[in-house]
Motif scaffolding. Structure first.
Motif, PDB file in Angstrom:
ATOM      1  N   ALA A  83      31.883  47.806  58.981  1.00 25.18           N
ATOM      2  CA  ALA A  83      30.564  47.196  58.747  1.00 25.18           C
ATOM      3  C   ALA A  83      29.893  47.803  57.521  1.00 25.18           C
ATOM      4  O   ALA A  83      29.231  47.110  56.744  1.00 25.18           O
ATOM      5  N   THR A  84      30.086  49.121  57.329  1.00 22.50           N
ATOM      6  CA  THR A  84      29.513  49.813  56.168  1.00 22.50           C
ATOM      7  C   THR A  84      30.131  49.268  54.877  1.00 22.50           C
ATOM      8  O   THR A  84      29.438  49.029  53.881  1.00 22.50           O
ATOM      9  N   LYS A  85      31.437  49.061  54.935  1.00 22.35           N
ATOM     10  CA  LYS A  85      32.162  48.513  53.778  1.00 22.35           C
ATOM     11  C   LYS A  85      31.618  47.124  53.425  1.00 22.35           C
ATOM     12  O   LYS A  85      31.400  46.803  52.255  1.00 22.35           O
ATOM     13  N   GLY A  86      31.360  46.322  54.481  1.00 19.29           N
ATOM     14  CA  GLY A  86      30.844  44.967  54.261  1.00 19.29           C
ATOM     15  C   GLY A  86      29.416  44.938  53.741  1.00 19.29           C
ATOM     16  O   GLY A  86      29.019  44.000  53.048  1.00 19.29           O
ATOM     17  N   ALA A  87      28.638  45.974  54.089  1.00 23.12           N
ATOM     18  CA  ALA A  87      27.219  45.999  53.709  1.00 23.12           C
ATOM     19  C   ALA A  87      26.958  46.744  52.413  1.00 23.12           C
ATOM     20  O   ALA A  87      25.834  46.723  51.897  1.00 23.12           O
ATOM     21  N   ALA A  88      27.969  47.414  51.892  1.00 20.06           N
ATOM     22  CA  ALA A  88      27.794  48.234  50.681  1.00 20.06           C
ATOM     23  C   ALA A  88      27.223  47.421  49.526  1.00 20.06           C
ATOM     24  O   ALA A  88      27.698  46.326  49.220  1.00 20.06           O
ATOM     25  N   SER A  89      26.161  47.962  48.942  1.00 20.50           N
ATOM     26  CA  SER A  89      25.491  47.376  47.763  1.00 20.50           C
ATOM     27  C   SER A  89      24.825  46.029  48.029  1.00 20.50           C
ATOM     28  O   SER A  89      24.461  45.322  47.084  1.00 20.50           O
ATOM     29  N   LYS A  90      24.684  45.654  49.288  1.00 22.20           N
ATOM     30  CA  LYS A  90      24.021  44.374  49.619  1.00 22.20           C
ATOM     31  C   LYS A  90      22.519  44.609  49.786  1.00 22.20           C
ATOM     32  O   LYS A  90      22.086  45.719  50.141  1.00 22.20           O
ATOM     33  N   PRO A  91      21.683  43.560  49.581  1.00 24.96           N
ATOM     34  CA  PRO A  91      20.236  43.715  49.783  1.00 24.96           C
ATOM     35  C   PRO A  91      19.892  43.950  51.259  1.00 24.96           C
ATOM     36  O   PRO A  91      20.691  43.630  52.153  1.00 24.96           O
ATOM     37  N   ALA A  92      18.702  44.479  51.515  1.00 22.36           N
ATOM     38  CA  ALA A  92      18.295  44.874  52.870  1.00 22.36           C
ATOM     39  C   ALA A  92      18.249  43.704  53.858  1.00 22.36           C
ATOM     40  O   ALA A  92      18.425  43.896  55.058  1.00 22.36           O
ATOM     41  N   ASP A  93      18.016  42.481  53.356  1.00 21.08           N
ATOM     42  CA  ASP A  93      17.911  41.324  54.257  1.00 21.08           C
ATOM     43  C   ASP A  93      19.228  40.556  54.400  1.00 21.08           C
ATOM     44  O   ASP A  93      19.270  39.482  55.010  1.00 21.08           O
ATOM     45  N   ALA A 103      26.465  47.866  64.598  1.00 16.76           N
ATOM     46  CA  ALA A 103      27.641  48.749  64.726  1.00 16.76           C
ATOM     47  C   ALA A 103      27.207  50.204  64.913  1.00 16.76           C
ATOM     48  O   ALA A 103      27.816  50.949  65.689  1.00 16.76           O
ATOM     49  N   ALA A 104      26.138  50.601  64.215  1.00 13.82           N
ATOM     50  CA  ALA A 104      25.632  51.970  64.350  1.00 13.82           C
ATOM     51  C   ALA A 104      25.076  52.208  65.750  1.00 13.82           C
ATOM     52  O   ALA A 104      25.268  53.283  66.339  1.00 13.82           O
ATOM     53  N   LYS A 105      24.428  51.191  66.297  1.00 18.49           N
ATOM     54  CA  LYS A 105      23.866  51.297  67.656  1.00 18.49           C
ATOM     55  C   LYS A 105      24.985  51.468  68.687  1.00 18.49           C
ATOM     56  O   LYS A 105      24.895  52.298  69.590  1.00 18.49           O
ATOM     57  N   VAL A 106      26.050  50.681  68.543  1.00 14.93           N
ATOM     58  CA  VAL A 106      27.204  50.786  69.452  1.00 14.93           C
ATOM     59  C   VAL A 106      27.842  52.168  69.330  1.00 14.93           C
ATOM     60  O   VAL A 106      28.232  52.781  70.335  1.00 14.93           O
ATOM     61  N   MET A 107      27.919  52.660  68.094  1.00 19.80           N
ATOM     62  CA  MET A 107      28.498  53.982  67.848  1.00 19.80           C
ATOM     63  C   MET A 107      27.726  55.071  68.603  1.00 19.80           C
ATOM     64  O   MET A 107      28.311  55.895  69.317  1.00 19.80           O
ATOM     65  N   VAL A 108      26.411  55.055  68.474  1.00 22.09           N
ATOM     66  CA  VAL A 108      25.565  56.053  69.135  1.00 22.09           C
ATOM     67  C   VAL A 108      25.660  55.908  70.661  1.00 22.09           C
ATOM     68  O   VAL A 108      25.730  56.906  71.387  1.00 22.09           O
ATOM     69  N   THR A 109      25.709  54.667  71.142  1.00 23.73           N
ATOM     70  CA  THR A 109      25.848  54.412  72.585  1.00 23.73           C
ATOM     71  C   THR A 109      27.128  55.039  73.123  1.00 23.73           C
ATOM     72  O   THR A 109      27.132  55.680  74.179  1.00 23.73           O
TER      73      THR A 109
END
Length: 243
Positions: A83-93, A103-109
């Protein structure tokens, strides 16, 4: 090994934060965060395996619970890096940013679930209920993947899907028996069996629904029934947990 597991898990959470923030920073920082998280998950897997081994071979089901917990964390980290790879350099929206947050939420869970499991292992009175809670969370995550629009990499025959439903029947009988006996070891065995049975069923169902000979209408029905079966099974596990 408990303290070492806790310390390494904490380091992994910090790596997770760096990964998420790295999506908006330079490629070098992102690469460093990915490499660091890969090293940390390797260390965490090793120390959890040592912890599982220290329980002794007379309690294999609890060992499986621990191994499953670290497997869930590793899978979540893999998804997060993707997911990080897919979001790299993309705008916030950008939609990929929302996927990254999910994905980060699932990771922490999953890290939290691992820590709860490690703590419960030392308390025989809560081992079973903790294993069941972890399995319920795992099945919910698998159902989310099943319900996504992602097309499976390979397809399988409808017969394979039918064959995989037998595991659900066996697991259901085991769950009912565990609910009647209320013995922790029965509940742990149910939790481990349920994970595999439902995951196998969902995989086979989705693969079969995308078989070349399957129409759009049949696909929708198959996916709907796969979801309903899983929700019904989750309700059964919730009842066992309540009992």
């Amino acid at each position: 090994y408990r303290e070492n597991i806790l310390k390494t898990a904490k380091a992994l959470v910090e790596d997770t934060k760096l990964l998420v923030s790295g999506a908006a920073s330079s490629q070098d920082k992102l690469a460093q965060a990915a490499q660091s998280s890969a090293n940390t998950i390797t260390q965490l897997a090793e120390v959890v395996k040592l912890g599982a081994a220290s329980l002794g071979s007379d309690d294999p089901e609890t060992q499986v619970v621990l191994i499953n917990a670290i497997k869930d964390v590793a899978k979540a980290l893999s998804d997060l890096i993707g997911a990080t790879k897919g979001a790299a350099s993309k705008p916030a929206d950008d939609p990929s940013m929302y996927q990254l947050k999910g994905a980060a939420k699932v990771m922490v869970t999953n890290v939290t679930s691992l820590l709860k499991t490690v703590k419960a292992v030392e308390d025989e009175a809560t081992r079973g209920t903790r294993a069941l809670e972890a399995t319920i969370e795992y099945i919910k995550q698998e159902l989310t993947v099943f319900q996504s629009n992602e097309v499976p990499e390979k397809t399988s025959s409808p017969e394979e899907s039918i064959r995989m439903t037998k595991g659900i029947t066996m697991a259901t009988a085991k769950a009912v028996a565990a609910g009647n006996s209320c013995r922790q070891e029965d509940v742990i065995a149910t939790a481990n069996l349920s994970r595999k049975a439902v995951a196998d069923m969902l995989t086979a169902c989705k693969q079969a629904s995308y078989h070349q000979e399957v129409s759009e209408e049949v696909r929708e029905r198959a996916l709907r029934f796969g979801t309903e079966c899983t929700l019904g099974y989750l309700e059964l596990l919730e009842h066992v947990l309540l009992v």
